[in-house]
Design an enzyme around this catalytic site. Sequence first.
Site, PDB file in Angstrom:
ATOM      1  N   GLU A 284       0.822  -1.205   0.000  1.00 51.27           N
ATOM      2  CA  GLU A 284       0.000   0.000   0.000  1.00 51.27           C
ATOM      3  C   GLU A 284       0.857   1.256   0.000  1.00 51.27           C
ATOM      4  O   GLU A 284       0.365   2.345  -0.281  1.00 51.27           O
ATOM      5  CB  GLU A 284      -0.986  -0.023   1.169  1.00 51.27           C
ATOM      6  CG  GLU A 284      -0.375  -0.190   2.537  1.00 51.27           C
ATOM      7  CD  GLU A 284       0.086   1.119   3.146  1.00 51.27           C
ATOM      8  OE1 GLU A 284      -0.479   2.159   2.850  1.00 51.27           O
ATOM      9  OE2 GLU A 284       1.041   1.075   3.925  1.00 51.27           O
TER      10      GLU A 284
ATOM     11  N   GLN B  36       0.419   3.533  16.871  1.00 50.72           N
ATOM     12  CA  GLN B  36       0.637   2.243  16.213  1.00 50.72           C
ATOM     13  C   GLN B  36       2.119   1.922  16.125  1.00 50.72           C
ATOM     14  O   GLN B  36       2.514   0.755  16.198  1.00 50.72           O
ATOM     15  CB  GLN B  36       0.004   2.244  14.822  1.00 50.72           C
ATOM     16  CG  GLN B  36      -1.497   2.016  14.835  1.00 50.72           C
ATOM     17  CD  GLN B  36      -2.088   1.932  13.445  1.00 50.72           C
ATOM     18  OE1 GLN B  36      -1.381   1.750  12.458  1.00 50.72           O
ATOM     19  NE2 GLN B  36      -3.398   2.072  13.343  1.00 50.72           N
TER      20      GLN B  36
ATOM     21  N   TYR C  77      -9.480  -3.395  10.616  1.00 45.22           N
ATOM     22  CA  TYR C  77      -8.491  -2.470  11.189  1.00 45.22           C
ATOM     23  C   TYR C  77      -7.606  -3.186  12.210  1.00 45.22           C
ATOM     24  O   TYR C  77      -6.394  -3.033  12.220  1.00 45.22           O
ATOM     25  CB  TYR C  77      -9.201  -1.281  11.833  1.00 45.22           C
ATOM     26  CG  TYR C  77     -10.137  -0.573  10.895  1.00 45.22           C
ATOM     27  CD1 TYR C  77      -9.660   0.074   9.756  1.00 45.22           C
ATOM     28  CD2 TYR C  77     -11.512  -0.581  11.121  1.00 45.22           C
ATOM     29  CE1 TYR C  77     -10.526   0.712   8.881  1.00 45.22           C
ATOM     30  CE2 TYR C  77     -12.381   0.051  10.249  1.00 45.22           C
ATOM     31  CZ  TYR C  77     -11.882   0.687   9.126  1.00 45.22           C
ATOM     32  OH  TYR C  77     -12.744   1.307   8.259  1.00 45.22           O
ATOM     33  N   MET C  78      -8.231  -3.994  13.053  1.00 44.88           N
ATOM     34  CA  MET C  78      -7.444  -4.753  14.029  1.00 44.88           C
ATOM     35  C   MET C  78      -6.618  -5.823  13.328  1.00 44.88           C
ATOM     36  O   MET C  78      -5.515  -6.153  13.764  1.00 44.88           O
ATOM     37  CB  MET C  78      -8.377  -5.396  15.065  1.00 44.88           C
ATOM     38  CG  MET C  78      -7.663  -5.824  16.342  1.00 44.88           C
ATOM     39  SD  MET C  78      -6.982  -4.414  17.213  1.00 44.88           S
ATOM     40  CE  MET C  78      -5.471  -5.117  17.853  1.00 44.88           C
ATOM     41  N   GLY C  79      -7.158  -6.353  12.227  1.00 42.28           N
ATOM     42  CA  GLY C  79      -6.408  -7.327  11.438  1.00 42.28           C
ATOM     43  C   GLY C  79      -5.107  -6.764  10.904  1.00 42.28           C
ATOM     44  O   GLY C  79      -4.118  -7.493  10.739  1.00 42.28           O
ATOM     45  N   ASP C  80      -5.082  -5.460  10.636  1.00 35.77           N
ATOM     46  CA  ASP C  80      -3.851  -4.790  10.218  1.00 35.77           C
ATOM     47  C   ASP C  80      -2.924  -4.555  11.403  1.00 35.77           C
ATOM     48  O   ASP C  80      -1.739  -4.901  11.368  1.00 35.77           O
ATOM     49  CB  ASP C  80      -4.156  -3.413   9.597  1.00 35.77           C
ATOM     50  CG  ASP C  80      -5.077  -3.488   8.400  1.00 35.77           C
ATOM     51  OD1 ASP C  80      -5.248  -4.590   7.845  1.00 35.77           O
ATOM     52  OD2 ASP C  80      -5.628  -2.445   8.028  1.00 35.77           O
ATOM     53  N   GLN C  81      -3.481  -3.959  12.455  1.00 36.86           N
ATOM     54  CA  GLN C  81      -2.670  -3.500  13.587  1.00 36.86           C
ATOM     55  C   GLN C  81      -2.004  -4.628  14.362  1.00 36.86           C
ATOM     56  O   GLN C  81      -0.919  -4.464  14.921  1.00 36.86           O
ATOM     57  CB  GLN C  81      -3.550  -2.713  14.568  1.00 36.86           C
ATOM     58  CG  GLN C  81      -4.136  -1.434  14.029  1.00 36.86           C
ATOM     59  CD  GLN C  81      -5.051  -0.786  15.058  1.00 36.86           C
ATOM     60  OE1 GLN C  81      -4.789  -0.792  16.256  1.00 36.86           O
ATOM     61  NE2 GLN C  81      -6.157  -0.243  14.584  1.00 36.86           N
TER      62      GLN C  81
ATOM     63  N   HIS D 196      -3.146  -3.388   3.615  1.00 32.09           N
ATOM     64  CA  HIS D 196      -2.382  -2.965   4.786  1.00 32.09           C
ATOM     65  C   HIS D 196      -1.850  -4.177   5.557  1.00 32.09           C
ATOM     66  O   HIS D 196      -0.688  -4.195   5.984  1.00 32.09           O
ATOM     67  CB  HIS D 196      -3.256  -2.122   5.723  1.00 32.09           C
ATOM     68  CG  HIS D 196      -3.241  -0.663   5.423  1.00 32.09           C
ATOM     69  ND1 HIS D 196      -4.187  -0.053   4.646  1.00 32.09           N
ATOM     70  CD2 HIS D 196      -2.387   0.314   5.797  1.00 32.09           C
ATOM     71  CE1 HIS D 196      -3.920   1.241   4.549  1.00 32.09           C
ATOM     72  NE2 HIS D 196      -2.830   1.490   5.237  1.00 32.09           N
TER      73      HIS D 196
END
Length: 338
Positions: A10, A100, A282-286, A307
């Site tokens: 990305e 993050q 979003y949590m899957g990214d973080q 991401h």
Amino acid sequence: MIEVDGSYGEGGGAVLRIATALSAVTSKPVHITNIRSGRPKPGLMPQHLNAVKAVADLSRASISGLELGSTELFFSPNQLIGGDFKIDIGTAGSITLILQAFMVPAVFADSPVKITIIGGTDVRWSPSIDYLINVTLPVLKLMGYDAKPKLVQRGHYPRGGGIFELEIDPVKKLRPLNLCELNFNSINGISHAVKLPEHVAVRQANSAEEILSKAGYKSKIEIYHSQRAMGPGSGILLWTNGITSVSGSSIGEPGKKAEIIGYEAANDILYNISRKSAVDRYMGDQIIPYLALAGDSTIKTSELTQHAVTNIHVTEKFIDKKFHIKGSMGESAIISVN
């Protein structure tokens, strides 16, 4: 020296945040090139510069290329040392995106860490501060991550001025995480309006509750109203009340009806619930760097994003772990690491 191409995947700030965070954790120097090269304004913006600075202060790192607009960075960390840190972004840049990067190494410092950040708490294209408090931190707590948040003041675009404090207790090792199925009893939420009439927050909440009720879900949405802010703004976050949470959110804009904001948030969480996955996109990214640091972990995310794939690519450069993905881009997927 680990080489990282900032234009990979990305090609945004996530590459920079994950690379510097894991460099600080592993004590491996990193050279990052092509930072945000495909974006309309390439290179470091205030938000990205301050994320690197926060990690550098925590790890006593030596840096070359830390200036606005820079597309190349050398980052060489030393020991992670606790203490009090303060970052003033100077714009409405996202506080949560700085965290993050900072939160990954902070939990491995030699003593407790406290950070105060001034910037944007509720801005587009980033998780809200309510998301951090009510979704991110509870998931990390399952891994042994203990942090105490304090929202002092909200900050919206374009004025910023939000103030957020986070205290982090260090650990030696994170616990593995295994979360695949979504289980919850009800939906919680917070609808806020600052420097605006209280009815804005109420209308957002009522609109969301009506949609959720028609879908068969009970909800309890807290109203947050304050005149303490540098500028006006509103938004709403919804999250499932269970062991893990998926969410839905929307943020106010000039001329956008409060009812539309509530409608968008409700439909967002209903979409994530329909995927029957333990964490949202979003949590899957973080969560990617934390999974690698803990090892032997598996999650199911509501949507595999670019991401997440980018974060996996960068994480594998620093940590001798291998990720496995079962699923396609844009669909629910199981991500495991061992």
